[in-house]
Design an enzyme around this catalytic site. Structure first.
Site, PDB file in Angstrom:
ATOM      1  N   LYS A  22       2.950  -2.269 -10.332  1.00  0.00           N
ATOM      2  CA  LYS A  22       2.794  -3.515  -9.549  1.00  0.00           C
ATOM      3  C   LYS A  22       2.293  -3.212  -8.141  1.00  0.00           C
ATOM      4  CE  LYS A  22       6.547  -5.457  -7.519  1.00  0.00           C
ATOM      5  NZ  LYS A  22       6.371  -5.843  -6.101  1.00  0.00           N
ATOM      6  N   ASN A  23       2.894  -2.214  -7.496  1.00  0.00           N
ATOM      7  CA  ASN A  23       2.572  -1.957  -6.088  1.00  0.00           C
ATOM      8  C   ASN A  23       1.202  -1.333  -5.895  1.00  0.00           C
ATOM      9  OD1 ASN A  23       4.939  -3.089  -5.306  1.00  0.00           O
ATOM     10  ND2 ASN A  23       6.052  -1.153  -5.092  1.00  0.00           N
ATOM     11  N   CYS A 116      12.732 -12.054   3.794  1.00  0.00           N
ATOM     12  CA  CYS A 116      12.890 -12.187   2.356  1.00  0.00           C
ATOM     13  C   CYS A 116      14.267 -11.684   1.988  1.00  0.00           C
ATOM     14  CB  CYS A 116      11.808 -11.435   1.606  1.00  0.00           C
ATOM     15  SG  CYS A 116      12.118  -9.678   1.578  1.00  0.00           S
ATOM     16  N   ARG A 121      10.979  -8.986   7.290  1.00  0.00           N
ATOM     17  CA  ARG A 121       9.826  -8.165   6.886  1.00  0.00           C
ATOM     18  C   ARG A 121       8.736  -8.343   7.943  1.00  0.00           C
ATOM     19  NH1 ARG A 121      10.321  -7.075   1.029  1.00  0.00           N
ATOM     20  NH2 ARG A 121       8.483  -5.795   1.261  1.00  0.00           N
ATOM     21  N   ASP A 306      12.793   1.526  -3.341  1.00  0.00           N
ATOM     22  CA  ASP A 306      12.733   0.712  -4.560  1.00  0.00           C
ATOM     23  C   ASP A 306      13.588   1.277  -5.690  1.00  0.00           C
ATOM     24  OD1 ASP A 306      11.131  -1.187  -3.486  1.00  0.00           O
ATOM     25  OD2 ASP A 306       9.280  -0.510  -4.429  1.00  0.00           O
ATOM     26  N   ARG A 398       9.240 -10.363 -11.729  1.00  0.00           N
ATOM     27  CA  ARG A 398       8.224 -10.037 -10.704  1.00  0.00           C
ATOM     28  C   ARG A 398       7.723  -8.609 -10.869  1.00  0.00           C
ATOM     29  NH1 ARG A 398      10.461  -9.772  -5.547  1.00  0.00           N
ATOM     30  NH2 ARG A 398       8.429  -8.870  -5.177  1.00  0.00           N
TER      31      ARG A 398
HETATM   32  C1  UD1 Z   1       8.117  -1.238   1.315  1.00  0.00           C
HETATM   33  C2  UD1 Z   1       8.342   0.216   0.887  1.00  0.00           C
HETATM   34  C3  UD1 Z   1       7.566   0.422  -0.379  1.00  0.00           C
HETATM   35  C4  UD1 Z   1       8.045  -0.582  -1.401  1.00  0.00           C
HETATM   36  C5  UD1 Z   1       7.938  -2.014  -0.896  1.00  0.00           C
HETATM   37  C6  UD1 Z   1       8.546  -3.033  -1.830  1.00  0.00           C
HETATM   38  C7  UD1 Z   1       8.631   2.192   2.277  1.00  0.00           C
HETATM   39  C8  UD1 Z   1       8.142   2.956   3.425  1.00  0.00           C
HETATM   40  N1  UD1 Z   1       7.912   1.084   1.957  1.00  0.00           N
HETATM   41  O1  UD1 Z   1       6.744  -1.432   1.527  1.00  0.00           O
HETATM   42  O2  UD1 Z   1       7.750   1.746  -0.833  1.00  0.00           O
HETATM   43  O3  UD1 Z   1       7.329  -0.467  -2.581  1.00  0.00           O
HETATM   44  O4  UD1 Z   1       8.600  -2.118   0.342  1.00  0.00           O
HETATM   45  O5  UD1 Z   1       9.935  -2.931  -1.886  1.00  0.00           O
HETATM   46  O6  UD1 Z   1       9.589   2.549   1.643  1.00  0.00           O
HETATM   47  N2  UD1 Z   1       7.960  -2.543   9.377  1.00  0.00           N
HETATM   48  C9  UD1 Z   1       7.849  -2.991  10.687  1.00  0.00           C
HETATM   49  N3  UD1 Z   1       6.679  -3.598  11.047  1.00  0.00           N
HETATM   50  C10 UD1 Z   1       5.637  -3.776  10.185  1.00  0.00           C
HETATM   51  C11 UD1 Z   1       5.768  -3.319   8.866  1.00  0.00           C
HETATM   52  C12 UD1 Z   1       6.954  -2.707   8.510  1.00  0.00           C
HETATM   53  O7  UD1 Z   1       8.755  -2.859  11.475  1.00  0.00           O
HETATM   54  O8  UD1 Z   1       4.613  -4.325  10.585  1.00  0.00           O
HETATM   55  C13 UD1 Z   1       9.218  -1.890   8.928  1.00  0.00           C
HETATM   56  C14 UD1 Z   1       9.982  -2.766   7.964  1.00  0.00           C
HETATM   57  O9  UD1 Z   1      10.859  -3.645   8.619  1.00  0.00           O
HETATM   58  C15 UD1 Z   1      10.745  -1.769   7.140  1.00  0.00           C
HETATM   59  C16 UD1 Z   1       9.786  -0.606   7.048  1.00  0.00           C
HETATM   60  O10 UD1 Z   1       8.911  -0.736   8.183  1.00  0.00           O
HETATM   61  O11 UD1 Z   1      11.880  -1.324   7.812  1.00  0.00           O
HETATM   62  C17 UD1 Z   1       9.061  -0.564   5.691  1.00  0.00           C
HETATM   63  O12 UD1 Z   1       7.904  -1.154   5.814  1.00  0.00           O
HETATM   64  P1  UD1 Z   1       6.640  -1.130   4.867  1.00  0.00           P
HETATM   65  O13 UD1 Z   1       6.387   0.184   4.261  1.00  0.00           O
HETATM   66  O14 UD1 Z   1       5.586  -1.780   5.658  1.00  0.00           O
HETATM   67  O15 UD1 Z   1       7.087  -2.161   3.781  1.00  0.00           O
HETATM   68  P2  UD1 Z   1       6.284  -2.555   2.552  1.00  0.00           P
HETATM   69  O16 UD1 Z   1       4.839  -2.400   2.728  1.00  0.00           O
HETATM   70  O17 UD1 Z   1       6.833  -3.885   2.154  1.00  0.00           O
END
Ligand code: UD1
Length: 417
Positions: A22-23, A116, A121, A306, A398
């Protein structure tokens, strides 16, 4: 409202072919809108999130069709740069369309993604990076209006945190931007590598994916291609955790063990026996199953957030005490209450959870709280004595393509009603 009904305690035995990731499928579907011509994405899992991505593409004016595991995207007729709010709510990862739509249309209007089920997020890193590439952003009533008055251009971007989503958005914006973009402290997740490979096959010039520094030289145009989506390492981990929890022997096919080293190391510490081929894993559940000292979620190549809930479910019956530390998301222990209701002994304190292994879990009526939390309940239900009923399974749908069929094929007693 659909639910899963599980009669626990059946050993798992047999072979599972692991679905596509999915990712990886979602950012690649977004990337397809940058291409002049048709892209054919093979091995796409049939998931509500993939259907939501197709709806976004269609809404933007692309032609998108799904046939079995093949998603075809023809971006020729794309005419809109607006992602309506209902799509942003339906799928939080819709934010990865931002970089692609900017690259193709030079502007993008989209709803601000709220928090979420995992906690806030934020997207500040995405927006900061895009600003450096020439994007002007105005926020009005929760709607982001993004424009590129003088076009997108390359930039040197250092991410404060190796965010997966931000790295993807920068890549998508950079591939057709003017000049060179360098991302330092980039995310190194295998799904980033898959996205870069797809883009390169479409004509993009990218180097360094999978390392902390990615370089992109913008090209004028991309063309479509046929591309197989990589296997889903979290789904593979889920089937292994289920086998670990309930006992048995599983062989996984269409999997990439090299992407799962941190996960496989945990199963080995739990006393499971694992042998790997290039694209297969042979797994013997440990008897007994042992607790692990500390399991800490980290960006890749660390242990993935995850897989945290999934391993926690398997550790509920492991001998001894395991400590789990969640460092990526603030609110990722929502599955704990359900596991405790099923007889698990888990205490949480801030971002840590302490799991004392118990002899037996018992069936209960539980609600899936989020995607991976729901998967943890599936695992607990498979090993619990008696019947477990899981509601709110749209969360599970999902990310898992027909999980009840997969689990039944290896001996589980589970139905969807
Ligand atoms: C994250 C996971 C990914 C997982 C997905 C779905 C990590 C590093 N990333 O990806 O492996 O598949 O969730 O569950 O494990 N953050 C900020 N500012 C931003 C973006 C992120 O502060 O602009 C922080 C978030 O609050 C969080 C962390 O960075 O603490 C993880 O972020 P990110 O990797 O961006 O999240 P996803 O892309 O959703």
């Amino acid at each position: 409202m659909q639910k899963f009904v599980i009669q626990g305690g059946r050993h798992l035995e047999g072979e599972i072919s692991v679905q596509g990731a999915k990712n990886s499928a979602l950012p690649i579907a977004a990337a397809a809108l940058l291409c002049d011509g048709t892209s054919c994405l093979e091995n796409c899992p049939r998931l509500s999130d993939v259907f939501a991505a197709c709806k976004i593409l269609t809404n933007l004016g692309c032609r998108c069709s799904i046939s079995g595991n093949i998603v075809t995207v023809d971006a020729h007729g794309m005419h809109s740069s607006e992602i309506p709010e209902q799509f942003m709510c339906e799928m939080r990862s819709s934010i990865i369309f931002l970089g692609a739509v900017l690259g193709r249309m030079g502007s993008c209007t989209l709803g601000y993604p709220g928090g979420c089920e995992l906690g806030p997020r934020p997207i500040n890193l995405h927006l900061q990076a895009l600003r450096r590439m020439g994007v002007k952003i105005r926020e009005e009533n929760g709607i982001l209006h993004c424009t590129t008055p003088v076009g997108l251009h390359g930039a040197r971007i250092h991410l404060q945190f190796p965010s997966v989503g931000a790295t993807e958005n920068i890549l998508l914006a950079a591939v057709t931007a003017k000049g060179e973009t360098t991302i330092s402290n980039a995310a190194r997740e295998p799904e980033i590598i898959d996205l870069a490979r797809f883009l390169r096959r479409c004509g993009a010039v990218i180097a360094g994916e999978g390392t902390g520094t990615i370089t992109v030289s913008g090209v004028a145009q991309l063309h479509g291609c046929t591309y197989p989506i990589m296997p889903d390492r979290i789904v593979a981990a889920t089937w292994l955790a289920a086998a670990a929890a309930v006992g048995g022997v599983l062989r996984l096919r269409h999997v990439c063990p090299a992407d799962m080293e941190s996960i496989l190391a945990v199963f080995e510490e739990m006393n499971c026996r694992i042998s790997t081929g290039e694209d297969s894993i042979c797994f013997h559940a440990g008897t007994p199953l042992y607790a692990v000292r500390t399991l800490k979620t980290m960006p890749y190549p660390g242990f993935p957030t995850d897989a945290q809930a999934i391993l926690m479910a398997a550790l509920c019956r492991a001998k001894g005490t395991s400590v789990i530390e969640e460092t990526i998301f603030e609110n990722r222990f929502r599955h704990v209450d359900a596991l405790v209701r099923m007889g698990a002994d888990i205490r949480t304190a801030g971002r840590a959870a302490i799991v004392n292994g118990v002899q037996e879990l018992h069936g209960a009526a539980v609600e899936a709280t989020d995607l991976r939390g729901g998967a943890a309940m599936l695992i607990a239900g498979l090993c619990a004595a008696g019947e477990t009923v899981i509601t709110e399974i749209h969360h599970i749908d999902r990310g898992y393509d027909s999980p009840e069929q997969v689990l039944r094929s290896v001996g589980a007693e589970i139905i969807r009603t």
